[in-house]
Design a protein around this motif. Structure first.
Motif, PDB file in Angstrom:
ATOM      1  N   LEU A 291      28.909  10.955  42.228  1.00 32.80           N
ATOM      2  CA  LEU A 291      27.454  11.221  41.967  1.00 32.80           C
ATOM      3  C   LEU A 291      26.960   9.530  42.063  1.00 32.80           C
ATOM      4  CD1 LEU A 291      27.970  14.157  39.325  1.00 32.80           C
ATOM      5  CD2 LEU A 291      27.304  14.242  42.199  1.00 32.80           C
ATOM      6  N   HIS A 292      27.453   8.943  41.577  1.00 36.74           N
ATOM      7  CA  HIS A 292      26.857   7.065  41.709  1.00 36.74           C
ATOM      8  C   HIS A 292      26.535   7.197  42.748  1.00 36.74           C
ATOM      9  CE1 HIS A 292      27.824   6.040  37.401  1.00 36.74           C
ATOM     10  NE2 HIS A 292      27.110   6.684  37.198  1.00 36.74           N
TER      11      HIS A 292
ATOM     12  N   LEU B 112      26.375   0.909  23.802  1.00 34.24           N
ATOM     13  CA  LEU B 112      27.071   1.785  24.095  1.00 34.24           C
ATOM     14  C   LEU B 112      26.808   1.508  25.867  1.00 34.24           C
ATOM     15  CD1 LEU B 112      25.985   3.332  21.487  1.00 34.24           C
ATOM     16  CD2 LEU B 112      25.994   5.740  22.535  1.00 34.24           C
ATOM     17  N   SER B 113      25.911   1.158  25.854  1.00 33.02           N
ATOM     18  CA  SER B 113      25.528   0.827  27.580  1.00 33.02           C
ATOM     19  C   SER B 113      24.771   0.033  28.238  1.00 33.02           C
ATOM     20  CB  SER B 113      25.452   1.877  28.985  1.00 33.02           C
ATOM     21  OG  SER B 113      25.870   1.666  29.978  1.00 33.02           O
ATOM     22  N   MET B 114      25.051  -0.925  29.106  1.00 25.54           N
ATOM     23  CA  MET B 114      24.373  -1.049  30.235  1.00 25.54           C
ATOM     24  C   MET B 114      23.676  -0.341  31.378  1.00 25.54           C
ATOM     25  SD  MET B 114      24.767  -5.572  31.217  1.00 25.54           S
ATOM     26  CE  MET B 114      23.599  -6.577  32.112  1.00 25.54           C
ATOM     27  N   PRO B 115      23.458  -0.121  31.463  1.00 24.73           N
ATOM     28  CA  PRO B 115      22.549   0.818  32.847  1.00 24.73           C
ATOM     29  C   PRO B 115      21.813  -0.066  33.398  1.00 24.73           C
ATOM     30  CG  PRO B 115      21.907   1.492  31.143  1.00 24.73           C
ATOM     31  CD  PRO B 115      22.267   0.446  30.284  1.00 24.73           C
ATOM     32  N   PRO B 116      22.361   0.095  34.653  1.00 17.82           N
ATOM     33  CA  PRO B 116      23.226   1.662  35.662  1.00 17.82           C
ATOM     34  C   PRO B 116      25.150  -0.053  35.810  1.00 17.82           C
ATOM     35  CG  PRO B 116      21.801   0.179  37.497  1.00 17.82           C
ATOM     36  CD  PRO B 116      21.577   0.079  35.616  1.00 17.82           C
ATOM     37  N   ILE B 117      25.324  -0.635  35.094  1.00 17.55           N
ATOM     38  CA  ILE B 117      26.077  -1.881  35.483  1.00 17.55           C
ATOM     39  C   ILE B 117      27.388  -1.569  34.433  1.00 17.55           C
ATOM     40  CG2 ILE B 117      26.797  -3.539  35.220  1.00 17.55           C
ATOM     41  CD1 ILE B 117      24.434  -3.298  36.553  1.00 17.55           C
ATOM     42  N   ILE B 118      27.753  -1.512  33.233  1.00 18.41           N
ATOM     43  CA  ILE B 118      29.103  -1.696  32.541  1.00 18.41           C
ATOM     44  C   ILE B 118      28.488  -0.709  30.484  1.00 18.41           C
ATOM     45  CG2 ILE B 118      29.096  -3.450  31.175  1.00 18.41           C
ATOM     46  CD1 ILE B 118      31.853  -3.421  32.530  1.00 18.41           C
TER      47      ILE B 118
ATOM     48  N   ALA C 190      25.004  -5.611  41.160  1.00 20.52           N
ATOM     49  CA  ALA C 190      23.588  -6.799  40.139  1.00 20.52           C
ATOM     50  C   ALA C 190      22.264  -6.829  40.723  1.00 20.52           C
ATOM     51  CB  ALA C 190      23.970  -8.007  40.087  1.00 20.52           C
ATOM     52  N   TRP C 191      22.709  -5.958  42.293  1.00 16.67           N
ATOM     53  CA  TRP C 191      20.885  -5.871  43.124  1.00 16.67           C
ATOM     54  C   TRP C 191      20.159  -4.978  42.687  1.00 16.67           C
ATOM     55  CZ3 TRP C 191      20.184  -1.868  45.461  1.00 16.67           C
ATOM     56  CH2 TRP C 191      21.146  -0.306  45.016  1.00 16.67           C
ATOM     57  N   THR C 192      20.989  -3.995  41.701  1.00 14.37           N
ATOM     58  CA  THR C 192      19.994  -2.707  41.036  1.00 14.37           C
ATOM     59  C   THR C 192      18.868  -3.890  39.863  1.00 14.37           C
ATOM     60  OG1 THR C 192      21.775  -2.407  39.555  1.00 14.37           O
ATOM     61  CG2 THR C 192      21.926  -0.992  41.815  1.00 14.37           C
ATOM     62  N   VAL C 193      19.718  -4.199  38.872  1.00 13.49           N
ATOM     63  CA  VAL C 193      18.319  -4.516  38.494  1.00 13.49           C
ATOM     64  C   VAL C 193      17.871  -6.469  38.417  1.00 13.49           C
ATOM     65  CG1 VAL C 193      19.722  -3.724  36.070  1.00 13.49           C
ATOM     66  CG2 VAL C 193      20.641  -6.080  37.482  1.00 13.49           C
TER      67      VAL C 193
ATOM     68  N   ARG D 184      24.404   4.807  45.480  1.00 11.54           N
ATOM     69  CA  ARG D 184      25.356   3.601  44.773  1.00 11.54           C
ATOM     70  C   ARG D 184      24.416   3.424  43.145  1.00 11.54           C
ATOM     71  NH1 ARG D 184      25.113  -0.730  47.179  1.00 11.54           N
ATOM     72  NH2 ARG D 184      26.894  -1.388  46.084  1.00 11.54           N
ATOM     73  N   ARG D 185      23.494   4.120  42.388  1.00  9.29           N
ATOM     74  CA  ARG D 185      23.541   3.518  41.070  1.00  9.29           C
ATOM     75  C   ARG D 185      21.825   3.460  41.180  1.00  9.29           C
ATOM     76  NH1 ARG D 185      28.506   0.683  37.290  1.00  9.29           N
ATOM     77  NH2 ARG D 185      30.161   2.088  38.257  1.00  9.29           N
ATOM     78  N   ARG D 186      21.295   3.297  41.825  1.00  9.53           N
ATOM     79  CA  ARG D 186      20.087   2.723  42.062  1.00  9.53           C
ATOM     80  C   ARG D 186      18.930   3.994  41.553  1.00  9.53           C
ATOM     81  NH1 ARG D 186      15.595   0.601  41.041  1.00  9.53           N
ATOM     82  NH2 ARG D 186      14.433   0.069  41.806  1.00  9.53           N
ATOM     83  N   LYS D 187      19.998   5.391  41.722  1.00  4.19           N
ATOM     84  CA  LYS D 187      18.697   6.146  41.400  1.00  4.19           C
ATOM     85  C   LYS D 187      19.116   6.617  39.607  1.00  4.19           C
ATOM     86  CE  LYS D 187      15.566   6.029  44.815  1.00  4.19           C
ATOM     87  NZ  LYS D 187      14.370   6.036  44.368  1.00  4.19           N
TER      88      LYS D 187
END
Length: 223
Positions: free
Chosen positions: A124-125, A205-211, A185-188, A131-134
């Motif tokens: 889904l990513h 809990l999370s650093m979205p969309p990284i890890i 990294a490009w997403t942020v 690729r996690r951008r959206k």
């Protein structure tokens, strides 16, 4: 289009029938998928973008059972207010402004289910999530979380323990030293602060969309 790997033994267990790969090779393409060949433990299947429900082995088995007439009709799930609170900090408006969460209880996790969920999440990513951008999806163990949780941003020097790591890293280290960080990294890129989900005691809990963070890792003991 995404290609999923299906374990035949797990598929048979979910289906409740001892189907053969030859039967599946003949019939699964009738559901709008493309047979990509057998593997040592099952098979590969290409899933078209209009059928994200087939990206998990559970969804595939459910759809196949309906298609073959084994079990028809819609599945029903109980949904109610969770009783927990998520706070959305205004700082995320210029970063990643949308946040949705839910609590799912009474799940009997085993290795097969965890592998299936991770595969579906990553497919889904890549596809609908661009690729996690959206969209980026995170799964967490509810037990250690103290509510309310807060979706906010943190500066590059902020530190936490990423999933799979023994020690804390700051956000710059995560983005430049870790494989997942470098890949996404490009997403942020260009952000002065980075998205972060923390609980009431400050646990990440999370650093979205990284890890995700290590402390809410899902395993076979998670319910």
């Amino acid at each position: 289009m995404p290609v999923i790997e299906v374990n035949l033994g797990d598929f048979r267990k979910l289906l409740g029938r001892d189907v053969t790969t030859d039967e599946l090779m003949d019939r699964l393409p009738m559901m709008g998928t493309s047979w990509e060949g057998k593997t040592e433990e099952g098979f590969h299947l290409e899933v078209f973008p209009n059928r994200p429900d087939l990206l998990s082995i559970e969804g595939l088995a459910r759809a196949y059972a309906s298609f073959m007439g084994y079990r028809t009709g819609f599945r029903e799930y109980t949904v109610r207010e969770s009783g927990v609170t998520a706070i959305i900090d205004k700082k995320v408006e210029e970063v990643r402004p949308y946040f949705v969460t839910a609590v799912v209880r009474n799940i009997d996790f085993d290795d097969a289910l965890i592998r299936s969920i991770i595969q579906m999440q990553e497919k889904l990513h890549v596809t609908h999530g661009r690729r996690r951008r959206k969209v980026a999806i995170g799964l967490h163990n509810l037990e250690p979380i103290e509510f309310p949780i807060t979706y906010t941003t943190k500066p590059p020097e902020f530190r936490f323990r990423p999933l799979g790591e023994r020690f804390e890293k700051d956000l710059t280290q995560i983005l430049t030293e870790m494989h997942t960080g470098r890949e996404y990294a490009w997403t942020v890129e260009g952000f002065e602060e980075y998205p972060m989900i923390v609980d009431a005691k400050g646990m990440v809990l999370s650093m979205p969309p990284i890890i995700n963070g290590e402390y809410t890792r899902i395993d076979e003991a998670t319910t």
